[in-house]
Scaffold this active site. Structure first.
Site, mmCIF file in Angstrom:
data_model
loop_
_atom_site.group_PDB
_atom_site.id
_atom_site.type_symbol
_atom_site.label_atom_id
_atom_site.label_comp_id
_atom_site.label_asym_id
_atom_site.label_seq_id
_atom_site.Cartn_x
_atom_site.Cartn_y
_atom_site.Cartn_z
ATOM 1 C CB THR A 88 -0.970 -0.013 1.193
ATOM 2 O OG1 THR A 88 -1.757 -1.190 1.109
ATOM 3 C CG2 THR A 88 -1.899 1.183 1.250
ATOM 4 C CB SER A 129 -7.654 0.154 7.746
ATOM 5 O OG SER A 129 -8.272 -1.029 8.185
HETATM 6 O O1 DON Z 1 -7.699 -1.119 2.392
HETATM 7 C C1 DON Z 1 -7.095 -1.595 3.339
HETATM 8 O O2 DON Z 1 -7.337 -1.327 4.490
HETATM 9 C C2 DON Z 1 -5.962 -2.564 3.056
HETATM 10 N N1 DON Z 1 -6.152 -3.194 1.780
HETATM 11 C C3 DON Z 1 -4.666 -1.830 3.130
HETATM 12 C C4 DON Z 1 -3.510 -2.771 2.989
HETATM 13 C C5 DON Z 1 -2.253 -2.201 3.509
HETATM 14 O O3 DON Z 1 -2.161 -1.107 4.001
HETATM 15 C C6 DON Z 1 -1.071 -3.083 3.432
HETATM 16 N N2 DON Z 1 0.100 -2.433 4.007
HETATM 17 N N3 DON Z 1 0.816 -2.836 4.836
#
Ligand code: DON
Length: 573
Positions: free
Chosen positions: A371, A443
């Site tokens: 992300t 999140s």
């Molecule tokens: O939308 C979300 O909350 C997750 N898909 C975010 C994933 C994420 O931040 C991975 N990073 N460490």
């Protein structure tokens, strides 16, 4: 009557007073941005220097990150772009979150016995929801930008065609996802030259992705969601066992949503609304912290209060939140002052509460960051806070042949079965069940913090820990910290279940640990640093700009600003 020189003195004095006490610039003295990769920050700087605004720069940075940070986000993923339009003061969240394909069912990731099969929602094309990022970038250009997409996408196209250098974090994550990437011949061709890991510093070229970006620049959404590209995407996904259909792509729309906006103790926070849980959790938590006067408490008590507030807010997240277009959510109640008061009254500073132990504690995943987040402000005061994702490192690790598109595995953000945790240990209910056309609960919490004299643009990746990191970033902002401190300070986290406080090395002193353990908290070292925070801070009183990239990552911040003195001087003239 005052004589002329005295009058002038008085006048100068008054201006100085206004300048120091209440003068607040209405435009920044330049621009500032921070992103997770130097090449993406450079792309943003290039577009701002060419006369683009913050929204044009956001397109350039998003697209460049899709090329040079393929672990984190991409054209096969989605995200939330939180915007502040300076001219009108309008604030809006562009929801480019992925959407489940129409053939998705609530039991898609369960076997015949009804057990969840985690790999199905994490690796390969079944894990992929319909991407939103291409549509979001076209929307940003059409509604908010000044420059054509051909110009704002040009830096990314160049990076994709000419190649970018393999960096340390990329190499580490390629190793981590080696097996899954090896199963996708198109992904392996790009990222695993000769079937092995690339040399550090060697160039990764992505000609198919460059072509795709060119098609987007030329044909807008049709360049991705219909025509030849859509056919290739659907064929590639279905050939490899996925369930996408052409209509799923044709029907995808970005949504403009009102952000969650709230005022606490004279500070305004603007953050992501559902289908992100970020703003709702932050609003509830910030109200509890205000009612318990957390910021005025000794450090250990402040932490105690933060942890307890998080415990309830993450419990409510699991119980209630999902896609606002598909489920009824009691958001007014969850974020009401009366409810915050109930929570505040239930907190006992002498001892930890226990999370409901109906659901067995799960272990948080311990893999690297993915992300991505970036923050931008331009010289007109337009702002963008954007958190973008393909979910886990390299998303589903499946690249659709002939497209250069690495697909997300955002389907894992749904609750595959009530009470069964996802990759981040998050549980959910039917509110976040898999279903056709639904957007999985996120999140991601791109946020603005507006105090009487400062504006901060904040955000980070980090799965379930995103919200607690942003919360701690908001508290740092309220403490008056500079951008570097906001992004650097060690972090701690609680998410209801597992019922434990996870902390980075250095986040809790020995004395704090002893006190919190004595009060009944379970403390667990996160075992590593986490997050990749980016902050831009505009001090409106001093009219200065500050920006910082998290030292945990390889990102870079850039500030181009005339000096504060000069601007104040000009205002005083
Ligand atoms: O939308 C979300 O909350 C997750 N898909 C975010 C994933 C994420 O931040 C991975 N990073 N460490």
């Amino acid at each position: 009557m005052v004589t002329a020189p005295v009058g002038r003195l008085l006048w100068v004095g008054l201006i100085w007073l206004a300048g120091t006490l209440c003068w607040a610039a209405d435009k920044p003295p330049g621009f500032a941005l921070s992103s997770a990769h130097p090449d993406a920050t450079a792309a943003g700087v290039e577009i701002l220097e060419a006369g683009g605004n913050a929204f044009d720069a956001a397109i350039a940075v998003s697209a460049a990150l899709a090329v040079v940070e393929p672990t984190g986000s991409g054209m096969g993923g989605g995200g939330f772009w939180l915007l502040h339009v300076a001219e009108t003061g309008r604030q809006v969240m562009v929801d480019g979150r992925e959407e489940a394909p129409s053939a998705a069912t609530a039991t898609l990731f369960q076997n015949d016995a009804g057990d969840v099969v985690p790999s199905l929602s994490r690796d390969g094309p079944l894990a992929a929801a319909i991407p939103g990022q291409p549509a979001a970038l076209v929307h940003l250009a059409k509604e908010y930008g000044r420059l054509p997409l051909a110009q704002t996408l040009a830096p990314a196209i160049r990076l994709a065609r000419e190649g970018f250098a393999v960096d340390g974090p990329l190499l580490a994550r390629l190793a981590y996802r080696f097996q899954a990437l090896s199963r996708s011949p198109a992904a392996a061709r790009v990222f695993l030259p000769g079937g092995g890991l690339p040399e550090p510093g060697s160039l990764i070229r992505q000609p198919d992705l460059a072509n795709m970006l060119e098609m987007l620049a030329e044909d807008g959404v049709d360049g991705f969601y219909s025509g030849e590209m859509a056919k290739r995407l659907v064929r590639g996904v279905r050939d490899a066992g996925g369930i996408w259909q052409l209509e799923d792509l044709a029907n995808y729309r970005i949504k403009e949503r009102a952000p969650v906006t709230f005022d606490v103790d004279g500070v305004r926070v603007v953050s992501a609304s559902p289908p992100s849980s970020g703003g709702v959790v932050l609003k509830q938590v910030m109200q509890v912290l205000s009612l318990t006067h957390a910021l005025e408490q000794p450090a250990v008590d402040r932490k105690h209060l933060v942890i307890e507030a998080l415990r309830t807010a993450y419990r409510d997240r699991a119980a209630w939140l999902g896609d606002p277009d598909h489920v009824e959510m009691p958001i007014d109640r969850l974020t009401s002052e009366a409810y915050a008061r109930e929570i505040a009254e239930a907190i006992d500073l002498e001892r930890a509460r226990k999370s409901a132990d109906l659901i067995p504690p799960q272990t948080l995943i311990e893999e690297g960051e993915h992300t991505t987040h970036f923050s931008i402000i331009d010289a007109d005061g337009n702002r963008v806070a954007a958190t973008l994702t393909i979910n886990l490192s390299f998303g589903s690790a499946f690249m659709v042949p002939g497209t250069g598109i690495l697909l997300n595995d955002e389907m894992d953000d749904f609750s595959a079965k009530p009470g069964v945790p996802n990759a981040f240990g998050l549980i959910g209910t039917s509110a976040n069940a898999v279903g056709p056309g639904r957007r999985p609960l996120s999140s991601m919490s791109p946020s603005f913090v507006e105090t009487p004299d400062r504006v901060a643009i904040l955000g980070t990746p980090g799965g379930s820990r995103i919200i607690t990191m942003v919360l701690l970033g908001i508290l740092e902002t309220l403490d008056g910290s500079d951008a570097t401190t906001i992004v650097s300070r060690p972090r701690y986290h609680h998410q209801y279940l597992p019922d434990a406080v996870y902390f980075e090395p250095g986040a809790l002193s020995e004395a704090e640990m002893a006190t919190l353990r004595g009060r009944g908290f379970t403390l667990k070292s996160a075992g590593r640093e986490y997050g990749n925070f980016h902050a831009v801070v505009w001090n409106r009183s001093a009219n200065t700009l500050d920006a910082a990239a998290d030292p945990r990552g390889i990102g870079e911040a850039a500030v181009r600003s005339s000096s504060a003195e000069k601007v104040l001087g000009a205002a005083a003239d």
